[in-house]
Structure formats: C-alpha cells, structure tokens
Design a protein around this motif. Sequence first.
Motif, PDB file in Angstrom:
ATOM      1  N   MET A 134      37.045  85.387  32.636  1.00  0.00           N
ATOM      2  CA  MET A 134      37.926  85.212  33.792  1.00  0.00           C
ATOM      3  C   MET A 134      39.171  84.435  33.375  1.00  0.00           C
ATOM      4  SD  MET A 134      37.167  83.287  37.403  1.00  0.00           S
ATOM      5  CE  MET A 134      36.810  81.756  36.545  1.00  0.00           C
ATOM      6  N   THR A 135      40.332  84.985  33.634  1.00  0.00           N
ATOM      7  CA  THR A 135      41.592  84.336  33.284  1.00  0.00           C
ATOM      8  C   THR A 135      41.900  83.222  34.276  1.00  0.00           C
ATOM      9  OG1 THR A 135      42.456  86.396  32.347  1.00  0.00           O
ATOM     10  CG2 THR A 135      44.059  84.690  32.905  1.00  0.00           C
ATOM     11  N   LYS A 136      42.356  82.081  33.745  1.00  0.00           N
ATOM     12  CA  LYS A 136      42.773  80.963  34.578  1.00  0.00           C
ATOM     13  C   LYS A 136      44.251  80.670  34.313  1.00  0.00           C
ATOM     14  CE  LYS A 136      39.809  77.621  35.266  1.00  0.00           C
ATOM     15  NZ  LYS A 136      38.944  76.427  35.030  1.00  0.00           N
ATOM     16  N   ALA A 137      44.892  80.008  35.268  1.00  0.00           N
ATOM     17  CA  ALA A 137      46.312  79.684  35.125  1.00  0.00           C
ATOM     18  C   ALA A 137      46.591  78.305  35.695  1.00  0.00           C
ATOM     19  CB  ALA A 137      47.166  80.731  35.841  1.00  0.00           C
ATOM     20  N   ILE A 138      47.545  77.632  35.096  1.00  0.00           N
ATOM     21  CA  ILE A 138      48.016  76.329  35.564  1.00  0.00           C
ATOM     22  C   ILE A 138      49.536  76.318  35.401  1.00  0.00           C
ATOM     23  CG2 ILE A 138      47.826  75.152  33.330  1.00  0.00           C
ATOM     24  CD1 ILE A 138      46.755  73.581  36.671  1.00  0.00           C
ATOM     25  N   MET A 139      50.229  75.666  36.322  1.00  0.00           N
ATOM     26  CA  MET A 139      51.692  75.653  36.286  1.00  0.00           C
ATOM     27  C   MET A 139      52.190  74.227  36.105  1.00  0.00           C
ATOM     28  SD  MET A 139      54.331  77.336  39.037  1.00  0.00           S
ATOM     29  CE  MET A 139      56.026  77.732  38.543  1.00  0.00           C
ATOM     30  N   ILE A 140      53.116  74.049  35.159  1.00  0.00           N
ATOM     31  CA  ILE A 140      53.743  72.754  34.907  1.00  0.00           C
ATOM     32  C   ILE A 140      55.108  72.759  35.581  1.00  0.00           C
ATOM     33  CG2 ILE A 140      54.465  71.088  33.185  1.00  0.00           C
ATOM     34  CD1 ILE A 140      51.455  71.746  33.114  1.00  0.00           C
ATOM     35  N   GLN A 141      55.263  71.972  36.623  1.00  0.00           N
ATOM     36  CA  GLN A 141      56.555  71.816  37.281  1.00  0.00           C
ATOM     37  C   GLN A 141      57.091  70.418  37.019  1.00  0.00           C
ATOM     38  OE1 GLN A 141      56.732  73.037  41.410  1.00  0.00           O
ATOM     39  NE2 GLN A 141      55.574  74.920  41.039  1.00  0.00           N
ATOM     40  N   GLY A 142      58.383  70.242  37.238  1.00  0.00           N
ATOM     41  CA  GLY A 142      59.013  68.963  36.950  1.00  0.00           C
ATOM     42  C   GLY A 142      59.535  68.274  38.193  1.00  0.00           C
ATOM     43  N   ALA A 143      59.530  66.947  38.172  1.00  0.00           N
ATOM     44  CA  ALA A 143      60.136  66.187  39.254  1.00  0.00           C
ATOM     45  C   ALA A 143      61.656  66.140  39.096  1.00  0.00           C
ATOM     46  CB  ALA A 143      59.572  64.771  39.286  1.00  0.00           C
ATOM     47  N   GLY A 144      62.165  66.839  38.101  1.00  0.00           N
ATOM     48  CA  GLY A 144      63.596  66.958  37.854  1.00  0.00           C
ATOM     49  C   GLY A 144      63.813  67.905  36.695  1.00  0.00           C
ATOM     50  N   LEU A 171      41.274  72.021  36.458  1.00  0.00           N
ATOM     51  CA  LEU A 171      42.138  72.235  37.610  1.00  0.00           C
ATOM     52  C   LEU A 171      42.761  73.617  37.621  1.00  0.00           C
ATOM     53  CD1 LEU A 171      44.012  68.805  37.670  1.00  0.00           C
ATOM     54  CD2 LEU A 171      42.241  69.575  39.261  1.00  0.00           C
ATOM     55  N   ALA A 172      42.883  74.264  36.453  1.00  0.00           N
ATOM     56  CA  ALA A 172      43.452  75.615  36.385  1.00  0.00           C
ATOM     57  C   ALA A 172      42.662  76.553  37.289  1.00  0.00           C
ATOM     58  CB  ALA A 172      43.453  76.118  34.942  1.00  0.00           C
ATOM     59  N   GLY A 173      43.394  77.384  38.022  1.00  0.00           N
ATOM     60  CA  GLY A 173      42.738  78.252  38.982  1.00  0.00           C
ATOM     61  C   GLY A 173      42.500  79.636  38.440  1.00  0.00           C
ATOM     62  N   PRO A 174      41.428  80.280  38.860  1.00  0.00           N
ATOM     63  CA  PRO A 174      41.207  81.675  38.471  1.00  0.00           C
ATOM     64  C   PRO A 174      42.291  82.559  39.074  1.00  0.00           C
ATOM     65  CG  PRO A 174      39.613  81.002  40.105  1.00  0.00           C
ATOM     66  CD  PRO A 174      40.348  79.761  39.702  1.00  0.00           C
TER      67      PRO A 174
END
Length: 483
Positions: free
Chosen positions: A1-11, A477-480
């Motif tokens: 099952m593939t999982k994904a996580i996103m790195i966003q920035g506060a700036g 924490l990465a979601g399927p």
Amino acid sequence: MTKAIMIQGAGSNVGKSMLVAGIARAFANRGLSVAPFKPQNMSNNAAVTIDGGEIGRAQALQALAARREAHTDMNPVLLKPETDTGAQVIVQGKRWDTMRARDYAKAKPKLMSAVLESFNRLCSTADLIVVEGAGSPAEVNLRAGDIANMGFAEAARVPVVLTGDIDRGGVIAQVVGTQTILPPNDAAHIKAFCINKFRGDVSLFDDGLTAITAHTGWPSLGVIPWFAEAWKLPAEDVMDIASRRGGAYKIAVPRLARIANFDDLDPLVAEPNVSVEIIEQGRPLPGDADLVLIPGSKATIADLAFFRAQGWDVDLHAHIRRGGRVLGICGGYQMLGTQISDPLGIEGAATTVQGLGFLDVQTQMSPQKRLARTSATYLPTGDAVEGYEIHLGQTSGPDCTHAWLSIDGRAEGAASANGQIMGCYLHGLFGSDAFRACFLGQSVSSDLNYAADVDAVLDRLAAHMEQHMDLDLLLELAGPVGA
C-alpha cells in the motif's frame, strides 16, 4: 500500500526541498521505494527527464536522492518566469502556455486534473511519496484554486508536516500563526511540525517546542540543525546562487536578470582550486578573471539588453583583450554571436537585435523547444561528456566550423579561431570530470568525482535526518493514498 506525506513551509525558503531530499534518501536507505512529488514549482532551473520533458531542478535532485530516474510526473506544473508578471507554463513536461500571473490564477483549477493524474501514476510506482509544497499555505489570498499546498492536500487526502525556519527568527510565530490564519479544514490536514536550520545547542529550543505544541496541539518531529554541506548540492533557486572562494583560478559569472539552468555552476563551485564569483548588477566584471562564463537565460534578448546596461559588454571586451577566456552556454552562447532574430516574437515583440559580436554566429528563435538528455564527445580529447539540451532557437555561422563537441556525429558549439571564446547549447557538461579537468587545465586539476561527491552528501544528509528528525513518526503519520 502506497503512503504519502506532504512537507509544507511556514514561509518560503524554509528548506523544504532539502528536507524532502534527505527524507527520500533516508527511506530509500531503509529499503523503501520512494518518489518525490511537487504539484507546482516556479523555477528557471529545470532538468530534462527520462521521458523527454522538463521539471524543476529540485525534483531532479530529490529523484536522485530517492535513487530513481527523474520523471515529469514528479513535477506536473512548472512555472518558468519570463517577465516580472508573466511565465511560461509547463504541464507534465511540455509547454502549455505563456500567461500573466492574473490569468494563471484563473487557469489553476483546470490544472488540478493533470496534477492528480501525475500523482496517482507516481503512486503506482512507489511505497512512499514525499510531497513538497510551494511557498506557504498561510498565503490565504492564494487559496482559491490552489494546487500547490492545501488545495492539493485536500484533493489527494495527504497529511501535512509544517516546517518552520528558525534561522530567520520568529519561528514560534511562524508555526502558530500559520495555524491561526488557516481555515479549520486546512489546519486539520497538518499532523505535526518540525523546525529547520537550527544553529547551536538544539536543547535550548525545548521550551519553544513545548510552546508550539501547547498552542497548536501538533507533535514535534524534531529540530533539524543547519546542514553545513547543503552548498555542495545543486541549488534550486536563483537566490541560492552565491560566490564561493576556492583556489586562484577565478571564474566570473554575470547574474543575468532571467538566469536559467545555472546548475552548470555547481561542479565548478565544488572544485577546491576554483573560485566562482557571481557578479551582481551594478558591478563590473573583474579584471583578474581567468574565465567569464555567461550562463543560460529564459529571455535571451532581454538579458542581452540587461548585460549591456551593466556595461558588461565593455568589460568583456577588455577581458578578451587581456587574453581571458569566455564560455557562453545556451542563452549565453546566443548572446556571444553577431545577431539574434526573433521573427515570430517568441520572447516578446518580433525583433532582430545585434549580439555581442565575439563569435561569428547568428541565432534565429523558433517555437520548437529542444529537450534532450545528451551524450557528447569533447573533440579535442575524445572524452565523453554527459549533459542536456533545453533551448529555443538554432545557431549557425562561420565559427560553427570550430565546433568542439560532437553529439551522435552532429557538430555542436562554436569557437573563435584561437579557441579563446567558446559557446554551446549543452548544459551540465562540467559534471563530467574528465572534460572539466581538460577545460580548466592542469593548474586547477583535482581528484573531485562530482557525481559521487553529490551522492555521498545525500547519504550524509539522510544520516542527518535520521539523527534529528523522528522519521518513524513521520512514516506513521503518512496516509494511505486515496484513504
């Protein structure tokens, strides 16, 4: 099952690209199949992919970190600024349109289907997708039609880690303020935070972590210290280009207003016996430079006018008269010729302009862009050279008889009769160690293996992430995908 996580920035410029590269290499080293993904990027520093398109250079580095070939699905929308208010829009590796910022804002919703198509296709090839946001989700004025941050996270149902940059100060306000300003549905996508670019004793920020968690309810993934070797990795943003003092051999590089594909400089910066000096506008080209390298440009004719406005044409003439060498790559090559013709108005209004006149060649712009990963031969020595071509226009003229590269039997490049002034369309050629050694000469030779050095730095970056970031919690924490 593939999982994904996103790195966003506060700036902006909080180090998202570097974090994604380090996370990708760390999980690849753990045995997972990893792929980077950035829905929308803005950069004139592009890479040519295995499927014959172009993506942001940062995603190509992240692909290298993940130990896989760069593919257009890793960056389905790439904006390449041509003016202060307009950009070429690349969709899934190919030119889609040239648009003003206001028109692009209206067109963004149409691009979400291409973004999700690329994301879903990439998901079918990997265990883990590490997604990079763009800018900051706190820019709520850009939320409508967003495809780069929370708009994508919502559409693809990908959990988010928010990154703050402590080096610029005010990091507690960055992170807590982001949660405060976000609509509740967007804030709910954020599952944790991390702090990047810390200098000194990280334990001194323990109370800061406690304060952020108390205000937001988010767990901390850690405080990541400043990674001192980041400069050894290819730069993504034009703002990251910097002079670097090394040995006595000096290369002067005029910072063009629309400089593009400046990864040509990375192997030169890495050479211990070379000093690379970036010449900002308003400064003359130095009189003691051994080589003036004119880099690529996203708007050659406009940058030629910019070059002249700085007086660099006069400085270059003096440099040549003193016996200094000159190399123009892509747009820089076109500028060195006698004439640039743009009869169809590819770069703006239809026009023909006089070039710098240091090479007896002429360029005619055309709408067909050449995109190719290229193997070439350096004709003076027979050394193999690897690189890529990404340009509009064709160049011809008498000095092309002094071609110094061969690509599948096709002559490439031009040079003056004495070889002092040279130009070509091949980007990335300095990454080839044997060519770089021959071109620079024995006085600056070193044992640098550039590709191996970059790979070793990526391994050290991964170890840095393993030590300072809770990657086990991040993976948890990465979601399927599609859940």
